[in-house]
Design an enzyme around this catalytic site. Sequence first.
Site, short mmCIF file in Angstrom:
data_model
loop_
_atom_site.label_atom_id
_atom_site.label_comp_id
_atom_site.label_asym_id
_atom_site.label_seq_id
_atom_site.Cartn_x
_atom_site.Cartn_y
_atom_site.Cartn_z
CG HIS A 20 -2.01 -0.87 1.20
ND1 HIS A 20 -2.08 -2.20 2.60
CD2 HIS A 20 -2.62 -1.07 0.45
CE1 HIS A 20 -2.96 -3.19 2.00
NE2 HIS A 20 -3.31 -2.79 0.83
CE LYS A 44 -13.45 -7.06 3.79
NZ LYS A 44 -13.43 -5.93 2.72
CB SER A 131 -4.29 -6.68 3.95
OG SER A 131 -3.84 -5.63 3.73
P1 ADP Z 1 -9.63 -3.85 -0.44
O1 ADP Z 1 -10.26 -4.64 0.95
O2 ADP Z 1 -10.29 -2.96 -0.58
O3 ADP Z 1 -9.13 -4.38 -1.47
P2 ADP Z 1 -7.02 -3.74 0.66
O4 ADP Z 1 -6.62 -2.80 1.57
O5 ADP Z 1 -6.52 -5.61 0.82
O6 ADP Z 1 -8.52 -3.17 0.53
O7 ADP Z 1 -7.00 -3.22 -0.85
C1 ADP Z 1 -6.58 -1.92 -0.89
C2 ADP Z 1 -6.01 -1.47 -2.43
O8 ADP Z 1 -4.58 -1.54 -2.60
C3 ADP Z 1 -6.10 -2.38 -3.64
O9 ADP Z 1 -6.59 -1.63 -4.66
C4 ADP Z 1 -5.18 -3.47 -3.64
O10 ADP Z 1 -5.40 -3.99 -5.20
C5 ADP Z 1 -4.64 -2.99 -3.62
N1 ADP Z 1 -2.81 -3.48 -2.95
C6 ADP Z 1 -3.00 -4.61 -1.82
N2 ADP Z 1 -1.52 -4.85 -1.48
C7 ADP Z 1 -1.05 -4.14 -3.31
C8 ADP Z 1 0.41 -4.61 -2.92
N3 ADP Z 1 1.33 -5.27 -2.52
N4 ADP Z 1 0.25 -3.84 -4.69
C9 ADP Z 1 0.00 -2.93 -4.71
N5 ADP Z 1 -0.97 -2.53 -4.46
C10 ADP Z 1 -1.61 -3.30 -3.36
#
Ligand code: ADP
Length: 156
Positions: A20, A44, A131
Amino acid sequence: MAIQNIVVFPGSFDPITQGHVALVKRALPLFDKIIVAIGVNSQKKYLFSLEQRLEWLEETFQDEPKVEIAYYEKLTAHFCKASNAKYLLRGLRNASDFDYEKTISQLNAIVVAGLETVFLISEPQYSHISSTIVREIIRGGGDASPFIPEAIKIDL
Ligand code: ADP
């Protein structure tokens, strides 16, 4: 004042990862303001509380004046409109991210006409970080520090 290019980066951030952070850093030169926003979904179950996740976001981006931290409970697209953000930021790690994000992005552009989603392809060194994986490591009693920002400490 000139019109500001505001983008919302929505997510669960349960917890925030280095993936992120890398994405936000790459988006900084593209926008005047990035609102990193936790979308709260009452259906959730999260591992970390909203307060904890917000605190970690604040700590991680405390030295970035262009980054603001927020949370919202309704639709992401409506939150963007209320924040005067014309753009949404999302990351793409692989083909399954793409399939999911494509649909959501098309829906969001209908919910709020003209809302554009900007996608950044993950850098290879971060594309395995999620995550979900970090939560698995924490639940299993492992060391999650290689995957999370240095500013945050997760006490097991
Ligand atoms: P959600 O529950 O909405 O998927 P996340 O917190 O898992 O939320 O992710 C938020 C955003 O960050 C998403 O667009 C996801 O694709 C992006 N993201 C998460 N991890 C990575 C990573 N390692 N590299 C690039 N983008 C990421």
